[in-house]
Design a protein around this motif. Structure first.
Motif, short mmCIF file in Angstrom:
data_model
loop_
_atom_site.label_atom_id
_atom_site.label_comp_id
_atom_site.label_asym_id
_atom_site.label_seq_id
_atom_site.Cartn_x
_atom_site.Cartn_y
_atom_site.Cartn_z
N HIS A 122 0.85 -1.19 0.00
CA HIS A 122 0.00 0.00 0.00
C HIS A 122 0.88 1.23 0.00
O HIS A 122 1.87 1.32 0.73
CB HIS A 122 -0.91 0.02 1.23
N SER A 123 0.53 2.21 -0.84
CA SER A 123 1.19 3.52 -0.87
C SER A 123 2.68 3.34 -1.17
O SER A 123 3.04 2.75 -2.19
CB SER A 123 0.93 4.26 0.44
N ALA A 124 3.58 3.86 -0.31
CA ALA A 124 5.00 3.65 -0.54
C ALA A 124 5.34 2.17 -0.61
O ALA A 124 6.25 1.76 -1.33
CB ALA A 124 5.81 4.32 0.56
N GLY A 125 4.59 1.35 0.11
CA GLY A 125 4.79 -0.09 0.03
C GLY A 125 4.38 -0.67 -1.31
O GLY A 125 4.97 -1.65 -1.78
N ALA A 126 3.37 -0.08 -1.95
CA ALA A 126 3.01 -0.50 -3.31
C ALA A 126 4.14 -0.17 -4.27
O ALA A 126 4.47 -0.96 -5.16
CB ALA A 126 1.71 0.18 -3.73
#
Length: 305
Positions: A122-126
C-alpha cells in the motif's frame, strides 16, 4: 492503526506463527508471519509491504492485513525496513529484497510454498512491491530466485519525478539516476501480472498515477487488473482489507480473486471469510472512523501533482 487491530476487528481462524523473526541484523530487520489456523498442504505466500511515505511505519500496525490474507488461505509475511532519514533510496528496497531471501530459505517451515509467491503493498509499500517486480537487480543481489506470480498494489505512486515534495525529495533526491527510480520507466514485457487499485479521491497519490502506470504495462502486453473505488481516498483501500471496514469496499475479494487467477490455489478453492455487514454500533474507540481516516491522511504530504 490501533482501532483496526483490536481482536474484535480482525479475522478469526488465523494465527501469528512468527513474531519479530530476524531476517538480517538490526532493529528494522524483523518480520512477522500470519497463517490459517487450519493448515494442510503448503499454502501460497503473500509478502505485504506497508506504506508510510518511506519515513514511518511498523509491521505491528498491519496485523489486520496479515490476518485478513491468512483468513483467505495465504501465509502472509510483513517485514519492517529501514526508513528515511536514516537511509534513502535504494536501501528500503534492498531491505525488502533481503527479507524475500529469508522467505525463500525459510517460509516452507511455516507452511508456505515459495513457488507460489505474490507481492502486495500500500502507498509507498506499493511502490516498493512493484519496483522489486520490475527491477531484477534487487532480487539478484540477494540471490532471490523465487518466481513472482503477481503483484497487488494499492494507492501506489509510480510516476512522481520530478520530486516536488519533501517526502519524496528526502527519500529519492540523492539518487544518481532519478528517472530510474520511477516504476513507469522500468516497464517491460517481463513484468508479472499486476492488480492496481486506487480510491478515486485520493489526496496523496492521484488516481491518474495508477491509470498511467496501468496503461504503460498494457502497452507492453502485461496483464493488468485495475479497480477504482469511487469516492474513497488514500488510506481506505488498505483499511478495508481488514474485517472492521471490509463492508466498505471489496478490496480483499478483488485482490484474492486476482491472485487466484494467477495460480494461488491451483488445486482448489481456499477458505473464504464472510464479509461482515455494516456494524450497527461500534465501540467508542473505533466509532469516529471518518475522523481517524482524516487524521491518517493528514500525516502524509502529497507525493505527486
Amino acid at each position: 492503526m490501533d482501532p483496526f487491530n483490536l481482536p474484535a476487528a480482525m479475522d478469526g481462524g488465523t494465527a501469528k506463527v512468527g513474531d519479530g523473526v530476524p531476517y538480517a541484523d538490526g532493529p528494522r530487520h524483523k518480520l512477522d508471519i500470519y497463517a490459517p489456523e487450519q493448515r494442510g498442504a503448503a499454502a501460497p505466500v503473500v509478502f505485504f509491504i506497508y506504506g508510510g511515505g518511506w519515513n514511518r511505519g511498523e509491521r505491528s500496525d498491519y496485523q489486520f492485513v496479515g490476518r485478513a490474507l491468512a483468513s483467505r488461505g495465504f501465509v502472509t509475511v510483513i517485514a519492517d525496513y529501514r526508513l528515511v532519514p536514516d537511509v534513502a533510496y535504494p536501501a528500503f528496497l534492498e531491505d525488502s529484497a533481503r527479507a524475500l531471501r529469508w522467505v525463500q530459505d525459510n517460509i516452507a517451515s511455516y507452511g508456505g510454498d515459495p513457488n507460489r509467491l505474490f507481492l502486495a503493498g500500500h502507498s509507498a509499500g506499493a511502490y516498493n512491491a512493484v519496483m522489486l517486480a520490475l527491477d531484477p537487480s534487487f532480487l539478484k543481489e540477494y540471490g532471490v530466485t523465487m518466481p513472482i506470480l503477481g503483484v497487488g498494489a494499492l494507492s501506489g505512486p509510480y510516476d512522481f519525478y520530478p520530486f516536488e515534495y519533501d517526502e519524496v525529495r528526502n527519500a529519492f533526491g540523492s539518487a544518481p539516476n532519478p528517472e530510474g527510480t520511477q516504476p513507469i520507466n522500468l516497464v517491460t514485457s517481463a513484468a508479472p501480472p499486476m492488480y492496481l487499485a486506487s480510491g478515486t479521491t485520493d489526496p496523496i497519490v492521484r488516481v491518474q498515477n495508477t491509470e498511467h502506470f496501468a496503461q504503460a504495462l498494457r502497452d507492453q502486453g502485461v496483464w493488468v487488473t485495475t479497480q477504482y473505488y469511487e469516492g474513497f481516498g488514500h488510506m481506505e483501500p488498505v483499511i478495508a482489507m481488514g474485517a472492521l471496514w471490509r463492508w466498505r469496499m471489496p478490496v480483499l475479494d478483488d485482490m484474492v480473486a486476482f491472485f487466484q487467477r494467477f495460480g494461488a490455489f491451483p488445486s482448489g478453492v481456499p477458505y473464504v471469510a464472510v464479509a461482515p455487514e455494516p456494524p450497527e454500533m461500534m465501540p467508542d474507540a473505533v466509532a469516529p472512523m471518518n475522523q481517524i481516516i482524516a487524521d491518517l491522511d493528514a500525516m502524509f504530504q502529497r507525493i505527486e501533482e
